[in-house]
Design a protein around this motif. Structure first.
Motif, mmCIF file in Angstrom:
data_model
loop_
_atom_site.group_PDB
_atom_site.id
_atom_site.type_symbol
_atom_site.label_atom_id
_atom_site.label_comp_id
_atom_site.label_asym_id
_atom_site.label_seq_id
_atom_site.Cartn_x
_atom_site.Cartn_y
_atom_site.Cartn_z
ATOM 1 N N ALA A 174 6.075 -6.789 -24.143
ATOM 2 C CA ALA A 174 6.076 -7.707 -23.000
ATOM 3 C C ALA A 174 7.300 -8.629 -23.047
ATOM 4 O O ALA A 174 7.829 -9.044 -22.020
ATOM 5 C CB ALA A 174 4.795 -8.536 -23.011
ATOM 6 N N ASP B 116 2.283 -13.953 -16.839
ATOM 7 C CA ASP B 116 2.151 -13.347 -18.156
ATOM 8 C C ASP B 116 0.661 -13.245 -18.487
ATOM 9 O O ASP B 116 -0.002 -14.239 -18.767
ATOM 10 C CB ASP B 116 2.910 -14.217 -19.169
ATOM 11 N N ARG C 275 5.470 -2.058 -30.177
ATOM 12 C CA ARG C 275 6.371 -2.527 -29.127
ATOM 13 C C ARG C 275 6.138 -1.753 -27.818
ATOM 14 O O ARG C 275 6.870 -0.829 -27.466
ATOM 15 C CB ARG C 275 7.868 -2.443 -29.550
ATOM 16 N N ASN D 79 -0.959 -19.074 -24.343
ATOM 17 C CA ASN D 79 -0.427 -19.368 -25.673
ATOM 18 C C ASN D 79 0.442 -20.613 -25.514
ATOM 19 O O ASN D 79 1.340 -20.599 -24.675
ATOM 20 C CB ASN D 79 0.437 -18.184 -26.144
ATOM 21 N N SER E 194 0.123 -5.221 -27.343
ATOM 22 C CA SER E 194 0.170 -5.913 -28.640
ATOM 23 C C SER E 194 -1.130 -6.608 -28.993
ATOM 24 O O SER E 194 -1.644 -6.456 -30.105
ATOM 25 C CB SER E 194 1.275 -6.970 -28.628
ATOM 26 N N LYS E 195 -1.650 -7.406 -28.067
ATOM 27 C CA LYS E 195 -2.755 -8.301 -28.413
ATOM 28 C C LYS E 195 -4.105 -7.601 -28.255
ATOM 29 O O LYS E 195 -4.919 -7.611 -29.155
ATOM 30 C CB LYS E 195 -2.702 -9.571 -27.556
ATOM 31 N N TYR F 240 -2.754 -11.826 -22.643
ATOM 32 C CA TYR F 240 -4.058 -12.093 -23.290
ATOM 33 C C TYR F 240 -5.241 -11.836 -22.348
ATOM 34 O O TYR F 240 -6.345 -12.322 -22.607
ATOM 35 C CB TYR F 240 -4.110 -13.545 -23.801
HETATM 36 N N1 PLP Z 1 3.739 -13.440 -23.898
HETATM 37 C C1 PLP Z 1 3.048 -14.289 -24.653
HETATM 38 C C2 PLP Z 1 2.382 -15.451 -24.015
HETATM 39 C C3 PLP Z 1 2.930 -14.099 -26.037
HETATM 40 O O1 PLP Z 1 2.220 -14.955 -26.774
HETATM 41 C C4 PLP Z 1 3.589 -12.987 -26.615
HETATM 42 C C5 PLP Z 1 3.556 -12.760 -28.078
HETATM 43 O O2 PLP Z 1 3.230 -13.626 -28.869
HETATM 44 C C6 PLP Z 1 4.302 -12.122 -25.776
HETATM 45 C C7 PLP Z 1 4.355 -12.382 -24.426
HETATM 46 C C8 PLP Z 1 5.056 -10.939 -26.330
HETATM 47 O O3 PLP Z 1 4.252 -9.828 -26.523
HETATM 48 P P1 PLP Z 1 4.836 -8.419 -26.976
HETATM 49 O O4 PLP Z 1 4.412 -8.204 -28.382
HETATM 50 O O5 PLP Z 1 4.225 -7.418 -26.042
HETATM 51 O O6 PLP Z 1 6.323 -8.461 -26.824
#
Ligand code: PLP
Length: 395
Positions: free
Chosen positions: A99, A202, A243, A174, A234-235, A205
């Motif tokens: 992301a 974004d 990635r 976040n 990722s999450k 989450y």
């Molecule tokens: N957006 C937010 C709010 C995040 O907390 C993170 C990662 O900590 C990302 C994007 C990036 O995620 P990715 O691992 O897909 O690059």
């Protein structure tokens, strides 16, 4: 030899720096409980790993098209159409290596030097970094504890000027664990339509939500045209090291994001994309189990934080971060701010947390101090870490 001037404007994600310090201390034999890194402690579910291994065995090891394999983009489009109650096709999708890459591309694609971009503060630090990197003006939108870490809608309206080209939102958020209501999203959408402003939403989450229903700005009629939805694997699927992320936006902008991807990494790892298809189309019980475990950890960490004199913590609605108010603790310990508190906990008590300032400079008139703890770690670590923090604060 000189570097390009623009590098001066580039920020950094401080959690990786603190992680470096934690590793150094551990090498010196120190016992550190870390709450600093925002990544699931679970392993990627077996069915997803198997899909990548099968793809490797079928020699899916070659270049693929920039912006993603059609079969993967189809799976993403179908997933987003179902979950956001809209109709998108593979032409609306750009797949990328995380992301984070999409955030980089999107800001480059819509901001000219001198344009203003409103970003959540405290927030994921990469937004402000890239806005500054492209020569934009980063305008912080305060997230308020008194509003469960949402924003004041009048403040948002006041921050919009003729130069505003982009508003960034992140829900669940976040570092605060806050979550935007349908009403908040409607305000953002109305401002976007009235002033012709892009929205970067974004939603990384979106699957990690403990109460209520997830709201996406993309579900508001007309918003696909003006929104860049950012999401990834990722999450939700514990796939940080793979990635794998994607954007959903209008077809013209999707083409531009793909052009940026083409100039940068050319394409995302081909066999990973088959893992992504399995993640979306395969059984979802592992996601449900991980979220149920995060919820128990959230309840535990919030309770233990609120048991400490001088610390108070709202119960986060999503993501896996607690963002307690530590103003009184800092005062009683004679510490100037959350950074000194962070260092005090790390060097004197063996607990790694992140100071509020890892997520942007304090807003005007912001007098409170906060830290972020990622509770994507075991309950044993939570209990031991919070025991240390209690001892450090109530000494
Ligand atoms: N957006 C937010 C709010 C995040 O907390 C993170 C990662 O900590 C990302 C994007 C990036 O995620 P990715 O691992 O897909 O690059």
């Amino acid at each position: 030899m000189e570097f390009a001037k623009r590098l001066k404007n580039l920020g950094i994600e401080n959690s990786f720096n603190v992680l470096g310090r934690v590793m150094k201390l551990r090498e010196q034999g120190k016992d550190i409980i870390s709450f600093c890194i925002g990544e699931p402690d679970f392993n990627t579910p077996e069915n997803i790993k198997k899909a990548a291994i099968d793809a490797l065995n079928k020699n899916m090891t070659h270049y693929g098209p920039s912006g993603g394999l059609p079969v993967f983009k189809k799976a993403i489009a179908s997933h987003i159409s179902k979950t956001r109650d809209i109709n998108v096709s593979e032409e609306n999708i750009c797949v990328s290596a995380g992301a984070k890459a999409i955030i980089y591309y999107a800001i480059h694609a819509v901001l000219n030097p001198g344009d203003e971009a409103i970003f959540p503060n405290p927030g994921y630090p990469i937004y402000e970094s890239i806005i500054n990197f492209v020569g934009g003006k980063a305008v912080p939108l305060p997230l308020l504890e008194s509003k469960s870490f949402s924003f004041d809608t009048d403040t948002l309206r006041r921050l919009v000027t003729k130069k505003t080209k982009l508003i960034i939102i992140n829900t669940p958020q976040n570092p605060t664990g806050g979550f935007l209501s349908r009403e908040d999203l409607q305000v953002v959408a109305d401002i976007s339509v009235k002033n012709n402003i892009w929205i970067l939403a974004d939603e990384i989450y979106s699957r990690i939500l403990y109460e209520g229903e997830f709201n996406s700005i993309l579900s508001i009629p007309g918003m696909l045209e003006r929104t860049i939805l950012v999401n990834g694997f990722s999450k939700a699927y514990a796939m940080t090291g793979w990635r794998l992320g994607f954007a959903v936006t209008n077809k013209d902008l999707a083409r531009e994001l793909i052009r940026l991807e083409n100039n940068c990494v050319a394409c995302t790892t081909t066999f990973n994309q088959f893992a992504g298809i399995e993640a979306l189309n395969g059984p979802q019980n592992s996601v449900d189990e991980m979220v149920a475990e995060y919820k128990e950890r959230r309840n535990l960490i919030v309770k233990l934080l609120n048991d400490i004199n001088g610390i108070s913590c709202l119960s986060p609605k999503g993501a896996f971060y607690a963002f307690p108010n530590v103003t009184k603790a800092c005062k009683s310990l004679g510490l100037k701010d959350s950074e000194e508190f962070q260092d005090y906990l790390l060097f004197n008590h063996g607990v790694a947390v992140l100071a509020r300032t890892s997520f942007g400079k304090k807003n005007e008139n912001e007098s409170e101090e906060y830290i972020r703890l990622s509770y994507a770690t075991s309950k044993d670590n939570i209990v031991e870490g919070l025991k240390r923090i209690k001892k450090a604060v109530e000494k």
